[in-house]
Design a protein around this motif. Structure first.
Motif, short mmCIF file in Angstrom:
data_model
loop_
_atom_site.label_atom_id
_atom_site.label_comp_id
_atom_site.label_asym_id
_atom_site.label_seq_id
_atom_site.Cartn_x
_atom_site.Cartn_y
_atom_site.Cartn_z
N VAL A 26 67.21 12.28 35.25
CA VAL A 26 67.29 11.02 34.72
C VAL A 26 66.67 10.03 35.80
CG1 VAL A 26 68.27 8.98 33.61
CG2 VAL A 26 69.07 11.34 33.06
N LYS A 27 65.84 9.50 35.64
CA LYS A 27 64.87 8.35 36.75
C LYS A 27 65.99 7.24 37.03
CE LYS A 27 60.12 9.21 35.52
NZ LYS A 27 59.08 8.42 34.78
N LYS A 28 66.11 6.98 38.36
CA LYS A 28 66.96 5.82 38.46
C LYS A 28 66.77 4.55 37.86
CE LYS A 28 69.15 4.04 42.85
NZ LYS A 28 69.00 3.88 44.23
N GLU A 29 65.56 4.18 37.46
CA GLU A 29 65.35 3.01 36.54
C GLU A 29 66.00 3.26 34.91
OE1 GLU A 29 61.97 4.89 37.39
OE2 GLU A 29 63.00 4.27 39.15
N GLU A 30 66.21 4.35 34.64
CA GLU A 30 66.89 4.52 33.41
C GLU A 30 68.57 4.74 33.53
OE1 GLU A 30 64.95 8.04 32.09
OE2 GLU A 30 63.01 7.30 32.14
N TRP A 31 69.21 4.61 34.35
CA TRP A 31 70.36 4.81 34.69
C TRP A 31 71.32 3.73 33.88
CZ3 TRP A 31 71.75 5.86 40.52
CH2 TRP A 31 71.21 7.09 40.72
N THR A 32 70.90 2.57 33.82
CA THR A 32 71.56 1.57 33.15
C THR A 32 71.48 1.83 31.61
OG1 THR A 32 69.82 0.16 33.18
CG2 THR A 32 71.66 -0.24 34.72
N SER A 33 70.36 2.18 30.94
CA SER A 33 70.08 2.53 29.83
C SER A 33 70.65 3.89 29.10
CB SER A 33 68.89 2.27 29.06
OG SER A 33 67.92 3.18 29.80
N ARG A 34 70.86 4.80 30.14
CA ARG A 34 71.31 6.10 29.81
C ARG A 34 72.84 6.02 29.39
NH1 ARG A 34 72.60 10.58 27.82
NH2 ARG A 34 71.42 12.61 28.40
N ILE A 35 73.12 6.03 27.89
CA ILE A 35 74.54 6.19 27.77
C ILE A 35 74.93 7.36 27.71
CG2 ILE A 35 76.39 5.51 26.07
CD1 ILE A 35 75.02 2.98 27.56
N LEU A 36 76.13 7.96 28.45
CA LEU A 36 76.75 9.28 28.42
C LEU A 36 77.61 9.44 26.86
CD1 LEU A 36 77.68 9.20 32.18
CD2 LEU A 36 75.75 10.34 30.89
N GLN A 37 77.20 10.68 26.78
CA GLN A 37 77.86 11.34 25.46
C GLN A 37 79.06 12.23 25.92
OE1 GLN A 37 77.11 9.94 22.62
NE2 GLN A 37 75.69 9.00 23.81
N ASN A 38 80.23 12.50 25.12
CA ASN A 38 81.17 13.22 25.25
C ASN A 38 80.79 14.73 25.35
OD1 ASN A 38 84.04 13.63 25.34
ND2 ASN A 38 84.15 14.77 23.54
N ASN A 39 81.41 15.25 26.40
CA ASN A 39 81.04 16.78 27.00
C ASN A 39 79.60 16.80 27.76
OD1 ASN A 39 83.46 17.83 26.13
ND2 ASN A 39 82.70 17.96 24.00
N ASP A 40 79.00 15.56 28.18
CA ASP A 40 77.82 15.71 28.88
C ASP A 40 78.12 16.50 30.15
OD1 ASP A 40 75.90 14.53 27.11
OD2 ASP A 40 75.86 12.62 27.94
N ASN A 41 76.92 17.14 30.68
CA ASN A 41 77.31 17.84 31.80
C ASN A 41 76.50 17.21 32.98
OD1 ASN A 41 77.70 19.79 34.17
ND2 ASN A 41 76.55 21.41 32.92
N ILE A 42 76.90 16.44 33.90
CA ILE A 42 76.01 15.63 34.89
C ILE A 42 76.24 16.46 36.29
CG2 ILE A 42 76.37 13.58 36.23
CD1 ILE A 42 77.67 13.61 32.88
N LEU A 43 75.03 16.60 36.88
CA LEU A 43 74.90 17.18 38.07
C LEU A 43 74.39 15.98 39.17
CD1 LEU A 43 74.88 19.49 39.98
CD2 LEU A 43 72.77 20.07 39.14
N ILE A 44 75.15 15.57 40.06
CA ILE A 44 74.69 14.83 41.15
C ILE A 44 74.44 15.56 42.40
CG2 ILE A 44 75.41 12.60 42.60
CD1 ILE A 44 77.40 12.15 40.30
N ILE A 45 72.99 15.21 42.78
CA ILE A 45 72.64 16.01 44.14
C ILE A 45 72.18 14.99 45.08
CG2 ILE A 45 70.50 17.32 45.00
CD1 ILE A 45 70.25 18.22 41.68
N LYS A 46 73.01 15.36 46.26
CA LYS A 46 72.52 14.52 47.50
C LYS A 46 71.58 15.06 48.27
CE LYS A 46 77.36 12.52 46.89
NZ LYS A 46 78.84 12.72 47.43
N SER A 47 70.86 14.62 48.91
CA SER A 47 69.82 15.15 49.69
C SER A 47 70.27 15.11 51.26
CB SER A 47 68.42 14.23 49.63
OG SER A 47 68.70 12.93 50.29
N THR A 48 70.14 15.95 51.98
CA THR A 48 70.47 15.92 53.24
C THR A 48 69.36 16.22 54.24
OG1 THR A 48 70.75 18.37 53.20
CG2 THR A 48 72.65 17.05 52.59
N GLN A 49 69.57 15.63 55.38
CA GLN A 49 68.51 15.91 56.41
C GLN A 49 68.76 16.90 57.43
OE1 GLN A 49 68.49 12.06 58.51
NE2 GLN A 49 67.35 10.99 56.96
N GLY A 50 67.87 17.61 57.89
CA GLY A 50 67.93 18.64 58.71
C GLY A 50 66.54 19.50 59.05
N GLY A 51 66.57 20.29 59.76
CA GLY A 51 65.49 21.02 60.38
C GLY A 51 65.31 22.24 60.46
#
Length: 67
Positions: A42-67
Motif C-alpha cells: 500500500v502506497k504511503k499516500e493511501e494509508w489514510t484511506s485504506r480501512i483495515l478489515q477484520n483478519n487482515d494480514n499486515i506486514l510492516i517492513i523496515k529498511s536497514t542500512q548496511g554494506g
C-alpha cells in the motif's frame, strides 16, 4: 472489536482502523518503512484511506542500512 495479524502477531483493536491509524497506534516510525496488507503493498499516500478489515494480514517492513 477487530483482529489483525501484524508481522505474524495477532492484535485486537476496539475500533476499525485505517492503515495510518494502525501505524500511529503501534508507534511505528514511518521513515524507511513499507507496508503490505494481504500481500499487497500500500502506497504511503493511501494509508489514510485504506480501512483495515477484520483478519487482515499486515506486514510492516523496515529498511536497514548496511554494506
Amino acid at each position: 472489536m477487530i483482529t489483525l495479524k501484524v508481522n505474524d502477531t495477532q492484535k485486537e483493536f476496539s475500533r476499525t482502523l485505517s492503515l495510518e491509524d494502525l501505524v500511529n497506534e503501534l508507534k511505528v516510525k514511518t521513515n524507511g518503512i513499507a507496508i503490505a496488507v494481504n500481500s499487497n503493498v500500500v502506497k504511503k499516500e493511501e494509508w489514510t484511506s485504506r480501512i483495515l478489515q477484520n483478519n487482515d494480514n499486515i506486514l510492516i517492513i523496515k529498511s536497514t542500512q548496511g554494506g
